[in-house]
Design an enzyme around this catalytic site. Structure first.
Site, PDB file in Angstrom:
ATOM      1  CE  LYS A  88      16.059  66.452  23.552  1.00  0.00           C
ATOM      2  NZ  LYS A  88      14.674  66.833  23.185  1.00  0.00           N
ATOM      3  CB  SER A 118      12.976  67.334  26.692  1.00  0.00           C
ATOM      4  OG  SER A 118      12.871  67.217  25.276  1.00  0.00           O
ATOM      5  CB  SER A 124      11.159  69.242  23.597  1.00  0.00           C
ATOM      6  OG  SER A 124      10.483  68.611  24.640  1.00  0.00           O
TER       7      SER A 124
END
Lengths: 98, 476, 488
Positions: C73, C150, C174
């Site tokens: 990420k 997310s 997330s």
């Protein structure tokens, strides 16, 4: 609690050093309505006052500290390479008035 | 109407640890900007604070010296505000749980009475980056960003400039002698924010507070406060209101000058720092920090007095921590020599430092050598002879004995019969000089003494010779 | 199907037997990445990956992660590679250091293929608010359903079979929510188990490093590799790292708590039916299922509590994003202008609104009724979770009330509905407990998942349960490249 209105949230944005479009502020006002109402409901939860405000998910108290031993600093050019405006190995800003 | 001043002080002290408060960056003073920086100091995303053990030890020592209650559970909070010198947009401090609270310090009041000044709190925090201001721009140097600080907040117990000055001096002595800081106000390693208001005597309320800045010496604190108190008094007496403002002390005029009017107080939106788990200090850790604290000013002063130094001499020595520590090393061998050693330090060595423009910590003299020189004096060499030896060593190095030999310095006798023998011999051999002396030629006596010194090869004490000479001349 | 689609242990075996090489794996991963159109990447590290993979010649037999390609990420600091957290405010920022998890994977000789998209600064749950736009769900070629956020990009790349695992971060859900929408194992261990050094903070008291895998054992392998004390993160735990590989896979005698208010709040009949089948199947395996009432009032408080705490911490954490030291620079006539230009240009609406909410919650006049109150609710809710876990081995729930919602129905505005079945995963963040989402089934062709949560530092137990469940569901190894038949 501070009353929430357009002026207050504009001021809050200003203090956070940004601005946004009017539609952003309008949306935010609506969001505040939702949030404040929920927080007021939450305030009525019984026994809430018996709890200590919680910062850490559980007791994670430690008994260690970092030894005071200096580490190698960043090479100066590297430390500054992400800055937008550099002069004489320092970050340059418009004059900061005291 | 009579007014009394209410003075509160916030003192920020930069600690001289090896690394910074929350990062491993070297904490060294350097003129090369941005050379003591790690990612944390510039708030690079993902960096996290790591609490410096020595900073905690220092804070405990200062708190203990200030008779404070020490909180063994160390916690930190965030103070949120935006400023160009604040890399993270918040400062990590101890708002809710300072490491020390409820202490006091005793100082000598203006009237000479001992006065107890309450201390509200002492907490640890981090310094901001340094800004250099030019005509139309500023430059940022992050070497100072993250340097450990202790902040010491007094209660509003001070009443005049002199007390405030003595309070700061006492704090400076504590941070200096505990090894926490070099405590240099002129270089900013000890910084004072002063709040002062006045109120009619007997009143319990508080007047409007004025904050004073730019106080870079203890003397300026005294002068600025005394001026400001007089200014505020004059204001009230002429029915003018005192504004809540920040004023700067102008050294040249000796006045305080308006810097800015304070608007509403900044809301720092404090909350507990979630990236530092609470740190439980063991009782042993706290006790050990206290027990291993270097000897503090007051204790040294008492000890020096006990070793025969005068109050003035002791204070002069202690006004320079390097000199005091040299003094202590020099007196290890023979504490009886304390007074002689102190005298050499205060007179000859200070003169040498001043003449050559060097600092005590760069003086190339071995404390033991000074001890040896003092031992010469103790053994009967004159102070003048020993001073000659000292100056020789200062210039040329080497041991006390080497210097003595090089300077051909011999111990002078003041043994009365020995001196008398030399004097009698010289007088007997120089009748003409006796007559000259009797005829009023004072120079003749000098000649005769010179002859005695020559005959004795300098081994007699000139003062003793002069005394005996006077007696003998009178008899002839 | 290729070696890339096998489990980490199987890929490892193939590498050791030299049936494939790290270079082959990296090249295939890169090809799949380039062919993928789910908008999952901030940056593909093609040259670097090939260079690193080609250096890996002699397989390390005792290192299961040797030569395995992965994605990260884009809110993990990577030295020398731009890291923006999908926010314009950080455009051009090239970190000077590696996050601890990145260093650990480097030491394990994993090969970083690319950095993945996220909701801007990880503050969102839809996968739509990053500066690169919407990241799509690989199970939905029509691009009408979200993949969730997310950690949207990391979920998408594992679901699309590009890499066997990807790292994400989890502040509310997330990792674990998008894992549900993308048919993946999504893990968030105990707070402090994995160092957060180098993870861009959203709300540190709730932030966790997490990861997506295609089966439970892969997840356990990763946890073992990433866990441990790190002096750079002083909140990281000193507890020794266990071997987390699931061994005892029986559910016999396990006491499993299901929070009845949450299950009752699920309106999607297929999700509910599938979950009920799962419960039944676990009972058949000897598990003891308890329907426990948590307390509706407390569950309804989760969302606002989460918003207040996370936004307050976020507004402070992101105060460093001022354009002075790093990130996009926009100039200005005064220092304040330099800062406010950077922030005005750099943050989206959503982020600004969250910051204002956060700072409002901390203001002197408000802190008692907003921030401090939220912290007390957190304490109360956490106490309740821990109380339930005293008598139970785990709390077991649907990870989300529905399969991935339509993008057209998504909104990042605060909702006045009490969507307790949509917000309950934050319990794991409030209490810092280990929590894993595991695929359950499919509804309308889209995956749905369940979630297990255990006591602090009981990751081993968590994986045993998840692994037993995986045997029941039959969905281990699932990706769009290797579809599986749902049983539940």
């Amino acid at each position: 609690m501070k009353e929430i209105n357009m002026e207050v949230i504009h001021d809050a944005a200003h203090r956070l050093l940004f601005d946004m479009s009017e539609s952003g502020y309008e949306m935010l006002l609506k969001e505040f309505d939702v949030l404040i109402q929920q927080m007021e409901t939450i305030g009525k939860i019984e026994g809430l006052e018996d709890y200590e405000p919680m910062t850490f998910p559980f007791d994670c108290t430690v008994d260690v500290l970092r030894e005071d031993i200096p580490e190698t600093p960043l090479p100066r050019d590297e430390a500054l390479k992400n800055a937008g405006n550099v002069q004489d190995h320092q970050i340059k800003l418009p004059k900061v008035v005291l | 109407m009579n007014f009394e001043a209410i003075i509160g002080l916030e003192i920020h002290v930069e600690m001289k640890t090896a690394s910074k408060m929350f990062s491993g960056s070297p904490n060294t003073f350097t003129r090369e900007p941005n050379t003591c920086v790690t990612p944390f100091d510039m708030a690079y995303p993902g960096t996290m604070p790591r609490v410096n053990k020595q900073a905690v030890i220092n804070a405990i020592r200062v708190a203990n010296a200030l008779h404070m209650e020490i909180d063994p559970l160390v916690r930190f909070d965030r103070k949120n505000y935006f400023y160009s010198d604040l890399p993270k947009g918040f400062q990590i401090t101890q708002q809710f749980h300072p490491i020390g609270k409820e202490g006091y310090l005793e100082i000598l009041g203006k009237d000479g009475e001992l006065k107890r000044i309450g201390i509200e709190r002492i907490h640890m925090e981090e310094d901001t980056c340094k800004q250099l201001h030019f005509a139309d721009y500023s430059l940022l140097d992050y070497n100072r960003a993250g340097v450990p600080l202790v902040e010491i907040v007094s209660k509003p117990d001070l009443r005049n400039g002199t007390e405030a000055m003595r309070y700061v001096e006492a704090i400076r002595n504590i941070v200096l002698y505990s090894g926490t800081s070099d405590g240099k106000m002129e270089e900013g390693s000890l910084r004072c924010d002063v709040n002062v208001s006045i109120r009619p005597y007997g009143s319990k309320g508080f007047g409007t507070k004025v904050e004073l800045k730019n106080l870079n010496s203890t003397k300026n604190i005294e002068l600025a406060l005394d001026y400001e108190i007089a200014r505020q008094t004059a204001c009230l007496l002429s029915n003018r209101e005192i504004a809540q403002e920040t004023r700067r002390y102008d050294e040249a005029s000796g006045k305080t000058v308006l810097m800015r009017v304070k608007t509403d107080a900044v809301d720092y939106k404090y909350f507990p720092e979630p990236n530092i788990a609470p740190i439980q200090l063991s009782m042993e850790f706290v006790q050990n920090a206290i027990d291993t604290c270097p000897e503090l000013y007051d204790s040294k002063l008492a000890r020096y007095l006990q070793n025969g130094l005068s109050q003035t001499d002791a204070e002069i020595l202690l006004s320079n921590i390097d000199m005091a520590s040299f003094f202590e090393e020099a007196t290890v061998k023979d504490p009886k020599l304390s007074k002689i050693i102190a005298n050499f330090l205060i007179v000859e060595i200070n003169a040498y430092l001043n003449k050559n423009g060097i600092a005590m910590n760069t003086l190339g003299l071995n404390p033991e050598t000074l001890s040896d020189i003092a031992a010469f004096q103790d053994a009967g060499y004159t102070h003048k002879q020993c001073a000659d030896i000292l100056n020789y060593v200062l210039e040329n190095g080497g041991s006390a004995e080497e210097a003595r030999l090089a300077k051909h310095i011999e111990k002078q006798s003041d043994n009365a019969s020995e001196v008398l023998a030399f004097v009698t011999g010289v007088l007997d051999a120089n009748p003409q000089s006796i007559e000259d002396f009797k005829a009023g030629k004072d120079r003749a006596k000098g000649f005769l003494i010179g002859q005695v010194m020559k005959a004795a090869k300098g081994k007699v004490n000139p003062a003793a010779v002069a005394k005996v000479m006077d007696e003998e001349l009178a008899k002839r | 199907m290729s070696y890339l689609d096998l489990s980490i242990r199987e890929i490892h075996q193939a590498l050791v037997e030299k049936k494939t090489t790290p270079l082959e794996l990296a090249k295939e991963a890169l090809e799949r990445a380039k062919a993928n159109n789910d908008n999952a990447f901030e940056m593909l590290l093609e040259e670097e990956a090939i260079l690193e993979a080609s250096k890996l010649v002699e397989p390390e037999e005792d290192n299961l992660l040797w030569g395995i390609p992965y994605c990260l990420k884009d809110n993990f600091s990577t030295k020398g590679f731009e890291t923006t957290a999908s926010s314009n405010v950080l455009n051009g920022y090239v970190p000077l250091f590696d996050a601890t998890v990145v260093s650990k994977l480097k030491e394990k000789k994993c090969v970083l293929i690319g950095k993945t998209t996220l909701d801007e600064l990880a503050m969102g749950g839809t996968g739509t608010t990053g500066h690169k736009g919407i990241t799509f769900n690989p199970y939905d070629p029509s691009h009408t359903h979200m993949v969730g956020g997310s950690s949207c990009g990391s979920a998408a790349v594992v679901a699309a079979g590009i890499v066997p695992f990807a790292l994400g971060s989890d502040t509310g859900d997330s990792v674990r929510k998008p894992a549900s929408y993308a048919g993946l194992v999504g893990m968030k261990p105990t707070w402090g188990r994995i160092s957060r050094y180098g993870l861009f903070p959203f709300a540190p008291s709730l932030d966790h490093v997490g990861f997506f895998t295609r089966d439970v054992e892969d997840s356990a392998i990763l946890l073992e590799a990433l866990s441990g004390r790190d002096d750079m993160d002083s909140t990281s735990s000193f507890r020794p790292v266990d071997s987390y590989l699931p061994k005892e896979k029986s559910l016999k005698g396990k006491r499993i708590a299901v929070l009845s208010e949450i299950v009752d709040a699920i309106s999607n009949k297929e999700v509910r039916a599938s979950f009920d089948r799962a419960v039944k199947a676990m009972e058949d395996e000897g598990a003891i299922i308890d329907y426990v009432k948590f307390g509706l009032q407390d569950l309804e408080a989760i969302y606002a509590t989460y918003i207040v705490i996370s936004c307050a911490e976020a507004t402070s954490n992101d105060a460093n994003l001022d354009g002075i030291k790093f990130g996009a620079y926009h100039g200005g006539k005064t220092y304040r202008e330099v800062m406010s230009n950077a922030r005005t240009e750099g943050f989206s609406h959503l982020i600004k609104r969250r910051f204002i909410i956060g700072s409002f919650a901390l203001m002197r006049e408000n802190v008692d009724v907003l921030f401090t109150r939220a912290q007390k609710v957190r304490a109360k809710i956490t106490a309740r979770v821990n109380e339930i876990l005293k008598d139970h081995d785990t709390i077991f729930l649907p990870a989300a009330p529905s399969p991935a919602p339509l993008l057209s129905a998504s909104s990042d505005a605060l909702s006045d509905e009490y969507l307790i079945a949509d917000n309950h995963l934050a319990l794991g963040n409030f209490a810092g407990l280990p929590s894993v989402t595991v695929p359950l089934s499919f509804v309308d062709g889209l995956p749905i998942g369940v979630n297990f949560m255990c006591r602090a530092f009981e990751e081993k137990e968590l994986y045993n349960l998840a692994s037993a469940f995986e045997k029941i569901s039959g969905l281990a190894g699932l990706s769009t490249v290797s579809p599986k038949e749902a049983r539940l």
